[in-house]
Design an enzyme around this catalytic site. Structure first.
Site, PDB file in Angstrom:
ATOM      1  N   GLY A   2      90.621  71.140  46.898  1.00  4.98           N
ATOM      2  CA  GLY A   2      91.839  70.414  46.522  1.00  4.98           C
ATOM      3  C   GLY A   2      92.215  69.267  47.443  1.00  4.98           C
ATOM      4  N   THR A   3      91.317  68.888  48.357  1.00  2.00           N
ATOM      5  CA  THR A   3      91.673  67.789  49.276  1.00  2.00           C
ATOM      6  C   THR A   3      91.880  66.469  48.525  1.00  2.00           C
ATOM      7  OG1 THR A   3      89.312  67.649  49.720  1.00  2.00           O
ATOM      8  CG2 THR A   3      90.646  68.617  51.443  1.00  2.00           C
ATOM      9  N   GLY A   4      91.038  66.214  47.517  1.00  2.00           N
ATOM     10  CA  GLY A   4      91.145  64.951  46.777  1.00  2.00           C
ATOM     11  C   GLY A   4      92.454  64.856  46.005  1.00  2.00           C
ATOM     12  N   CYS A   5      92.792  65.939  45.316  1.00  2.00           N
ATOM     13  CA  CYS A   5      94.047  65.974  44.532  1.00  2.00           C
ATOM     14  C   CYS A   5      95.225  65.793  45.482  1.00  2.00           C
ATOM     15  CB  CYS A   5      94.205  67.321  43.828  1.00  2.00           C
ATOM     16  SG  CYS A   5      92.770  67.827  42.884  1.00  2.00           S
ATOM     17  N   THR A  31      88.245  73.418  51.927  1.00  3.50           N
ATOM     18  CA  THR A  31      88.660  72.051  51.620  1.00  3.50           C
ATOM     19  C   THR A  31      88.912  71.879  50.123  1.00  3.50           C
ATOM     20  OG1 THR A  31      86.336  71.406  51.452  1.00  3.50           O
ATOM     21  CG2 THR A  31      87.430  71.013  53.574  1.00  3.50           C
ATOM     22  N   LYS A  49      86.701  57.735  49.613  1.00  6.22           N
ATOM     23  CA  LYS A  49      86.839  58.819  50.598  1.00  6.22           C
ATOM     24  C   LYS A  49      85.452  59.270  51.065  1.00  6.22           C
ATOM     25  CE  LYS A  49      88.895  60.835  47.235  1.00  6.22           C
ATOM     26  NZ  LYS A  49      89.580  61.793  46.328  1.00  6.22           N
TER      27      LYS A  49
HETATM   28  O1  PXL Z   1      89.519  68.748  43.026  1.00  6.35           O
HETATM   29  C1  PXL Z   1      89.293  68.304  41.750  1.00  6.35           C
HETATM   30  C2  PXL Z   1      90.014  69.085  40.713  1.00  6.35           C
HETATM   31  C3  PXL Z   1      90.960  68.471  39.943  1.00  6.35           C
HETATM   32  N1  PXL Z   1      91.633  69.113  38.968  1.00  6.35           N
HETATM   33  C4  PXL Z   1      91.414  70.400  38.715  1.00  6.35           C
HETATM   34  C5  PXL Z   1      90.491  71.096  39.459  1.00  6.35           C
HETATM   35  C6  PXL Z   1      89.750  70.433  40.481  1.00  6.35           C
HETATM   36  C7  PXL Z   1      88.783  71.152  41.281  1.00  6.35           C
HETATM   37  O2  PXL Z   1      88.570  72.314  41.179  1.00  6.35           O
HETATM   38  O3  PXL Z   1      90.288  72.381  39.215  1.00  6.35           O
HETATM   39  C8  PXL Z   1      92.166  71.078  37.647  1.00  6.35           C
END
Ligand code: PXL
Length: 270
Positions: free
Chosen positions: A210-213, A208, A176
């Site tokens: 949490g975009t990856g999750c 942005t 990404k």
């Molecule tokens: O975005 C990555 C991520 C994954 N998991 C948890 C997070 C974060 C970012 O803050 O808190 C639990």
């Protein structure tokens, strides 16, 4: 409607609700599927940063996975934050027992505010063992740099790193490009026989978180419903892009995106 598929989420909890397990559940739900969960750690955080991380014991993590998934068999698994070597070992044991083909790994390393969510031993075993046992890995640029040792400054470096991840045993790779300083956002998809560059608009916002999750959960959901992995990446990218564009601007820091962007409520409760 009835859920279209069942997804097991293995991830850390984010008390601010924008990333981690909470983002994953919202994504899977808003795209029409059912979410089961196994929590790897509890993070105490808000949009301005992570205050602390409380790990769940690896044995209890494995118990969550096996006890739930033996009862309700998932069609696919999404894996997020895995902070230690022993957690990864238990995930590897669990994957072996469950024998589910559709497993997507988001190799979470650092939260938006800079907090480290994984230790060095864990990175080593993730690269050496876990990468080979999943169907797709979705690193961002800093994560791809750590996993490959390649410094990434442009699209060509991204492609080089994607090939290196295939060399490490990855089956499908999506790097990404959100962290690059480019006008458009570029994401690179690669496997042994296919290659695609996804180009999306870049929205000027700090919201942005949490975009990856969210992206990896969206891909897992589309993939679990029968889309091929490249098409699932394409649709996942579009969902996240729309979620960023319509972000609700919550909190004083890096706010969440809008997981509800795909939904229209058609039931009126009185
Ligand atoms: O975005 C990555 C991520 C994954 N998991 C948890 C997070 C974060 C970012 O803050 O808190 C639990």
């Amino acid at each position: 409607m009835k859920p279209k598929s069942k997804i097991l989420i293995i991830a850390g909890s984010d008390s601010s609700g924008g990333a981690g397990l909470q983002a994953d559940i919202k994504t899977v739900t808003s795209l029409g599927s059912y979410a089961l969960t196994a929590i790897t750690a509890v993070t105490i955080q808000n949009t301005t940063g992570v205050k602390s991380v409380i790990p769940i014991s690896p044995v209890d993590l494995k118990n969550q996975i096996i006890y739930s998934a033996k009862d309700i068999r998932p069609d696919a698994i999404k894996i997020g934050m895995l902070h230690s070597k022993n957690v990864i070992k238990k995930v590897l044991e669990s994957l072996k027992i469950l024998n589910i083909k559709k497993v997507i790994l988001d190799p979470v390393m650092i939260a938006k505010g800079g907090a480290k969510l994984i230790d060095e031993d864990a990175i080593r075993i993730l690269k050496k063992e876990l990468i080979k046992k999943v169907y797709l890995i979705t690193p961002n640029i800093p994560e791809a740099e750590v996993l490959t040792g390649i410094k990434i400054n442009n699209k060509e470096d991204m492609i080089l790193a994607a090939y290196e991840l295939l060399n490490c045993g990855a089956k499908n790779v999506l790097i990404k490009g959100g962290h690059l300083k480019s006008k458009k956002v570029i994401d690179i998809f690669l496997n042994k026989t296919d290659f695609k560059i996804f180009v999306s608009p870049r929205h000027k916002t700090r919201n942005t978180h949490g975009t990856g999750c969210t992206l990896s959960s969206a891909i897992t959901t589309f993939f679990s419903c029968g889309k091929n992995i490249k098409k699932a990446c394409d649709l996942g990218i579009k969902y996240v892009n729309s979620a960023i564009l319509t972000n609700p601007n919550y909190g004083k820091g890096n706010g969440p995106i809008n997981h509800l962007n795909s939904m229209k409520l058609n039931k009126i409760f009185k």
